[in-house]
Design an enzyme around this catalytic site. Structure first.
Site, PDB file in Angstrom:
ATOM      1  N   HIS A   1       0.867  -1.174   0.000  1.00  0.00           N
ATOM      2  CA  HIS A   1       0.000   0.000   0.000  1.00  0.00           C
ATOM      3  C   HIS A   1       0.915   1.238   0.000  1.00  0.00           C
ATOM      4  O   HIS A   1       2.029   1.160   0.513  1.00  0.00           O
ATOM      5  CB  HIS A   1      -0.832  -0.063   1.276  1.00  0.00           C
ATOM      6  CG  HIS A   1      -1.885   0.986   1.440  1.00  0.00           C
ATOM      7  ND1 HIS A   1      -1.595   2.267   1.831  1.00  0.00           N
ATOM      8  CD2 HIS A   1      -3.232   0.938   1.300  1.00  0.00           C
ATOM      9  CE1 HIS A   1      -2.725   2.960   1.921  1.00  0.00           C
ATOM     10  NE2 HIS A   1      -3.733   2.177   1.607  1.00  0.00           N
TER      11      HIS A   1
ATOM     12  N   GLN B   1      -4.713  -4.740   7.365  1.00  0.00           N
ATOM     13  CA  GLN B   1      -5.795  -5.618   6.906  1.00  0.00           C
ATOM     14  C   GLN B   1      -5.854  -6.933   7.673  1.00  0.00           C
ATOM     15  O   GLN B   1      -6.795  -7.708   7.490  1.00  0.00           O
ATOM     16  CB  GLN B   1      -5.655  -5.918   5.403  1.00  0.00           C
ATOM     17  CG  GLN B   1      -5.695  -4.699   4.490  1.00  0.00           C
ATOM     18  CD  GLN B   1      -7.048  -3.987   4.493  1.00  0.00           C
ATOM     19  OE1 GLN B   1      -8.056  -4.495   4.991  1.00  0.00           O
ATOM     20  NE2 GLN B   1      -7.070  -2.779   3.951  1.00  0.00           N
TER      21      GLN B   1
ATOM     22  N   CYS C   1      -4.957   2.872  -3.386  1.00  0.00           N
ATOM     23  CA  CYS C   1      -3.681   3.293  -2.785  1.00  0.00           C
ATOM     24  C   CYS C   1      -2.561   2.299  -3.047  1.00  0.00           C
ATOM     25  O   CYS C   1      -1.705   2.061  -2.193  1.00  0.00           O
ATOM     26  CB  CYS C   1      -3.818   3.550  -1.286  1.00  0.00           C
ATOM     27  SG  CYS C   1      -4.792   4.998  -0.940  1.00  0.00           S
TER      28      CYS C   1
ATOM     29  N   LYS D   1     -10.384   0.375  10.932  1.00  0.00           N
ATOM     30  CA  LYS D   1     -10.705  -0.800  10.122  1.00  0.00           C
ATOM     31  C   LYS D   1     -11.155  -1.977  10.994  1.00  0.00           C
ATOM     32  O   LYS D   1     -11.486  -3.041  10.506  1.00  0.00           O
ATOM     33  CB  LYS D   1      -9.492  -1.224   9.282  1.00  0.00           C
ATOM     34  CG  LYS D   1      -9.108  -0.209   8.204  1.00  0.00           C
ATOM     35  CD  LYS D   1      -8.047  -0.801   7.290  1.00  0.00           C
ATOM     36  CE  LYS D   1      -7.206   0.231   6.584  1.00  0.00           C
ATOM     37  NZ  LYS D   1      -7.896   0.937   5.505  1.00  0.00           N
TER      38      LYS D   1
ATOM     39  N   ASP E   1       2.975  -4.338   8.075  1.00  0.00           N
ATOM     40  CA  ASP E   1       1.775  -3.523   7.893  1.00  0.00           C
ATOM     41  C   ASP E   1       0.594  -4.464   8.113  1.00  0.00           C
ATOM     42  O   ASP E   1       0.274  -5.282   7.251  1.00  0.00           O
ATOM     43  CB  ASP E   1       1.771  -2.933   6.482  1.00  0.00           C
ATOM     44  CG  ASP E   1       0.432  -2.305   6.115  1.00  0.00           C
ATOM     45  OD1 ASP E   1      -0.500  -2.326   6.954  1.00  0.00           O
ATOM     46  OD2 ASP E   1       0.314  -1.794   4.985  1.00  0.00           O
TER      47      ASP E   1
END
Lengths: 410, 134
Positions: free
Chosen positions: A124, A204, A367, A227, A201
């Protein structure tokens, strides 16, 4: 027959689903962008502002004490949620800020001329642009672990690139475009054998599955509250305590100091030395409530729910004429995210047609422009799921895609 | 507005079969911009005869609305005086399109105009201010 498989039934916990969008019940398929909020979280935010709104740490009065207690309780909840300690949890604004914090502090101190930063082709922008900026400043190099045709990380190439001893490997746990779940535990082991630090990261993954930083042995791990049913404006950076203690703070100001003189200052202990100024108190407390909600449902149940939806949706989508799906077609290799294009309909136009049916999807480059370049496209449509989605939502999506084909005379 | 009203036959035809797509070699006017939120890209090339547009081509990728409106715009400015192009309003572009455009899709419909103006202003050595875009 897929309908027999039972899914969670929690739509009622999310007030937003009471409304209609364009006269249709809302079908929200954009949770990878931001999730909806359960009533528990909304009540917690309201309670803070109505009943004990005050600043943290500095106020020696009843409200201030309660706010501080709740703020630190939220930190403990985050810590235990990912199996770390509260000293290792820094509240930030979001994943992007968490990554930038690492880049600006640890990165700036450790990455020098001709050093290599290792990323993957599926990052991302949030885990790519900050590194590009640092590489430019320090004259460092960036390498990318390539992805295979199927949308998986090329493991052989990763071994090769890690063995070249980059300073850091920064990679996504679950791709926000391909949905691919990366084998980060194995990659972290490999990196550590080569003395390579690892930043994950987890924007998600933390909202969708059990993430255990001790088991993974991640050095840094970043995610966003919004999120995972929490408010916007609150994010988390996990860092191993020794690492956090070894680096200088990024922002100077209130609460990050121990002592201040006209000539110099000393820093507060971790994690406070990274939290200058009044933090997003309501946001942190709200994130704590979101974690309570996630744990009430159970991370394994959430993972399985999204897994079933992904499998169901992949099977249905595959049958839509003219569709091109990106990422692995085996649903076990991915979770909760499916990006695609439908014939020559631009994703933006597709979004417009779907919106008319009350269906919210993401369209554009999500993104991840370099990844889209790699896939040979400028944009894609993306559906993403969370606990409130149902098989019926997927069925409505499929019908709306058929409608889009008609609108576009296909 | 329904999707059927928005994606009328002529819009789809402009999107799928544009007559002004392409590139010019060493064009006098050359400009490019992207709608970064959706990934629409438009590049316009043009040559000038005196102070009017002689040849003009556009290339790019994007939604039906951005591509159709650019096709219409490019067609409409052939042989047009550069000063006239500077004064084209967004209402004129929307009128050419002739379909209802939601606020959210305005950027798509007006990307071509932005790129064209950018090219013309640059060519004239003038600065395109935000005010000149409306």
């Amino acid at each position: 027959m897929e309908q027999i498989i039972s899914l969670l039934d929690v739509k009622k916990d999310f007030p937003i689903f009471k409304q209609k969008v364009n006269g249709k019940p809302l079908v929200y398929l954009d949770s990878a962008a931001t999730s909806q909020k359960p009533i528990d979280v909304l009540n917690t935010l309201e309670e803070y502002y109505k009943e004990y709104n005050s600043n943290v740490f500095r106020a020696i009065h009843t409200l201030g004490e309660k706010a501080t207690e709740k703020y630190e309780e939220a930190r403990k909840k985050v810590a235990s949620f990912i199996n770390s300690s509260p000293k290792e949890i820094i509240f930030t604004r979001n994943t992007t800020e968490s990554i930038n914090l690492v880049v600006r502090t640890w990165g700036k101190a450790n990455i020098k001329k001709d050093d290599t930063i290792l990323l993957t082709e599926m990052e991302h922008h949030s885990n790519l642009v900050p590194w590009l900026m640092l590489a430019k400043e320090q004259n460092a190099k960036i390498s990318y672990i390539p992805i295979t045709e199927e949308g998986l990380l090329d493991i052989k190439k990763s071994q090769e690139l890690i063995s070249k001893k980059p300073k850091i490997l920064a990679l996504t746990h679950i791709s926000n475009v391909l949905g691919t779940i990366n084998p980060i535990k194995e990659l972290i082991q490999l990196a550590h054998r080569n003395n390579v630090a690892v930043l994950v990261d987890a924007a998600q993954s933390v909202p969708h599955m059990k993430v255990d930083v001790k088991d993974l042995d991640a050095d840094f791990l970043a995610f966003s509250g919004h999120k995972m049913f929490g408010p916007t404006g609150i994010g988390v950076l996990f860092g191993k305590r020794k690492l956090l203690e070894s680096i200088e703070p990024l922002y100077g100001g209130g609460e990050m100091i121990k002592e201040v003189f006209y000539t110099h200052a000393t820093w507060n202990d971790v994690p406070h030395k990274f939290e200058a100024g009044t933090p997003h108190i309501a946001g942190a407390i709200g994130l704590g409530a979101a974690i309570d909600y996630l744990q009430k449902i159970g991370m394994q149940n959430i993972f399985e729910h999204n897994q079933k939806l992904t499998e169901y949706a992949l099977n249905k989508l595959k049958q839509v004429k003219g569709i091109k799906i990106y990422g692995p077609l085996d649903s076990k290799l991915r979770n909760g995210v499916i990006s695609f294009n439908l014939a020559d309909i631009h994703p933006h136009d597709l979004s417009t047609v779907l919106d008319e049916e009350g269906i919210a999807i993401r369209s554009g480059h999500a993104c991840a422009m370099p990844l889209h370049d790699k896939l040979g496209i400028t944009a894609s449509a993306r559906v993403s799921f969370h606990v409130y989605n149902t098989f019926e939502d997927v069925d409505k999506l499929i019908l709306a895609l058929e409608k889009a084909r008609k609108v576009f005379r296909l | 507005m329904t999707a059927e009203e928005m994606y009328q036959e002529f819009i789809l035809d402009l999107y799928r079969n544009p007559s002004n797509k392409g590139a010019l070699e060493n064009p006098q006017i050359k400009a490019r911009d992207v709608n970064h939120s959706c990934g629409d890209i438009i590049e316009i090339h043009a040559n000038v005869n005196g102070s009017s547009i002689k040849d003009i081509k556009f290339s790019g990728k994007g939604c039906a609305i951005s591509q159709a409106s650019t096709e219409l715009l490019v067609e409409s400015v052939k042989n047009k005086h550069l000063e006239e192009i500077k004064n084209i309003t967004k209402e004129q572009v929307l009128e050419m399109l002739g379909i209802p455009i939601s606020a959210f899709r305005l950027k798509c419909a007006l990307l071509g105009l932005k790129v064209l103006k950018l090219g013309v202003y640059n060519y004239l050595g003038e600065k395109l201010e935000d005010d000149n875009l409306s």
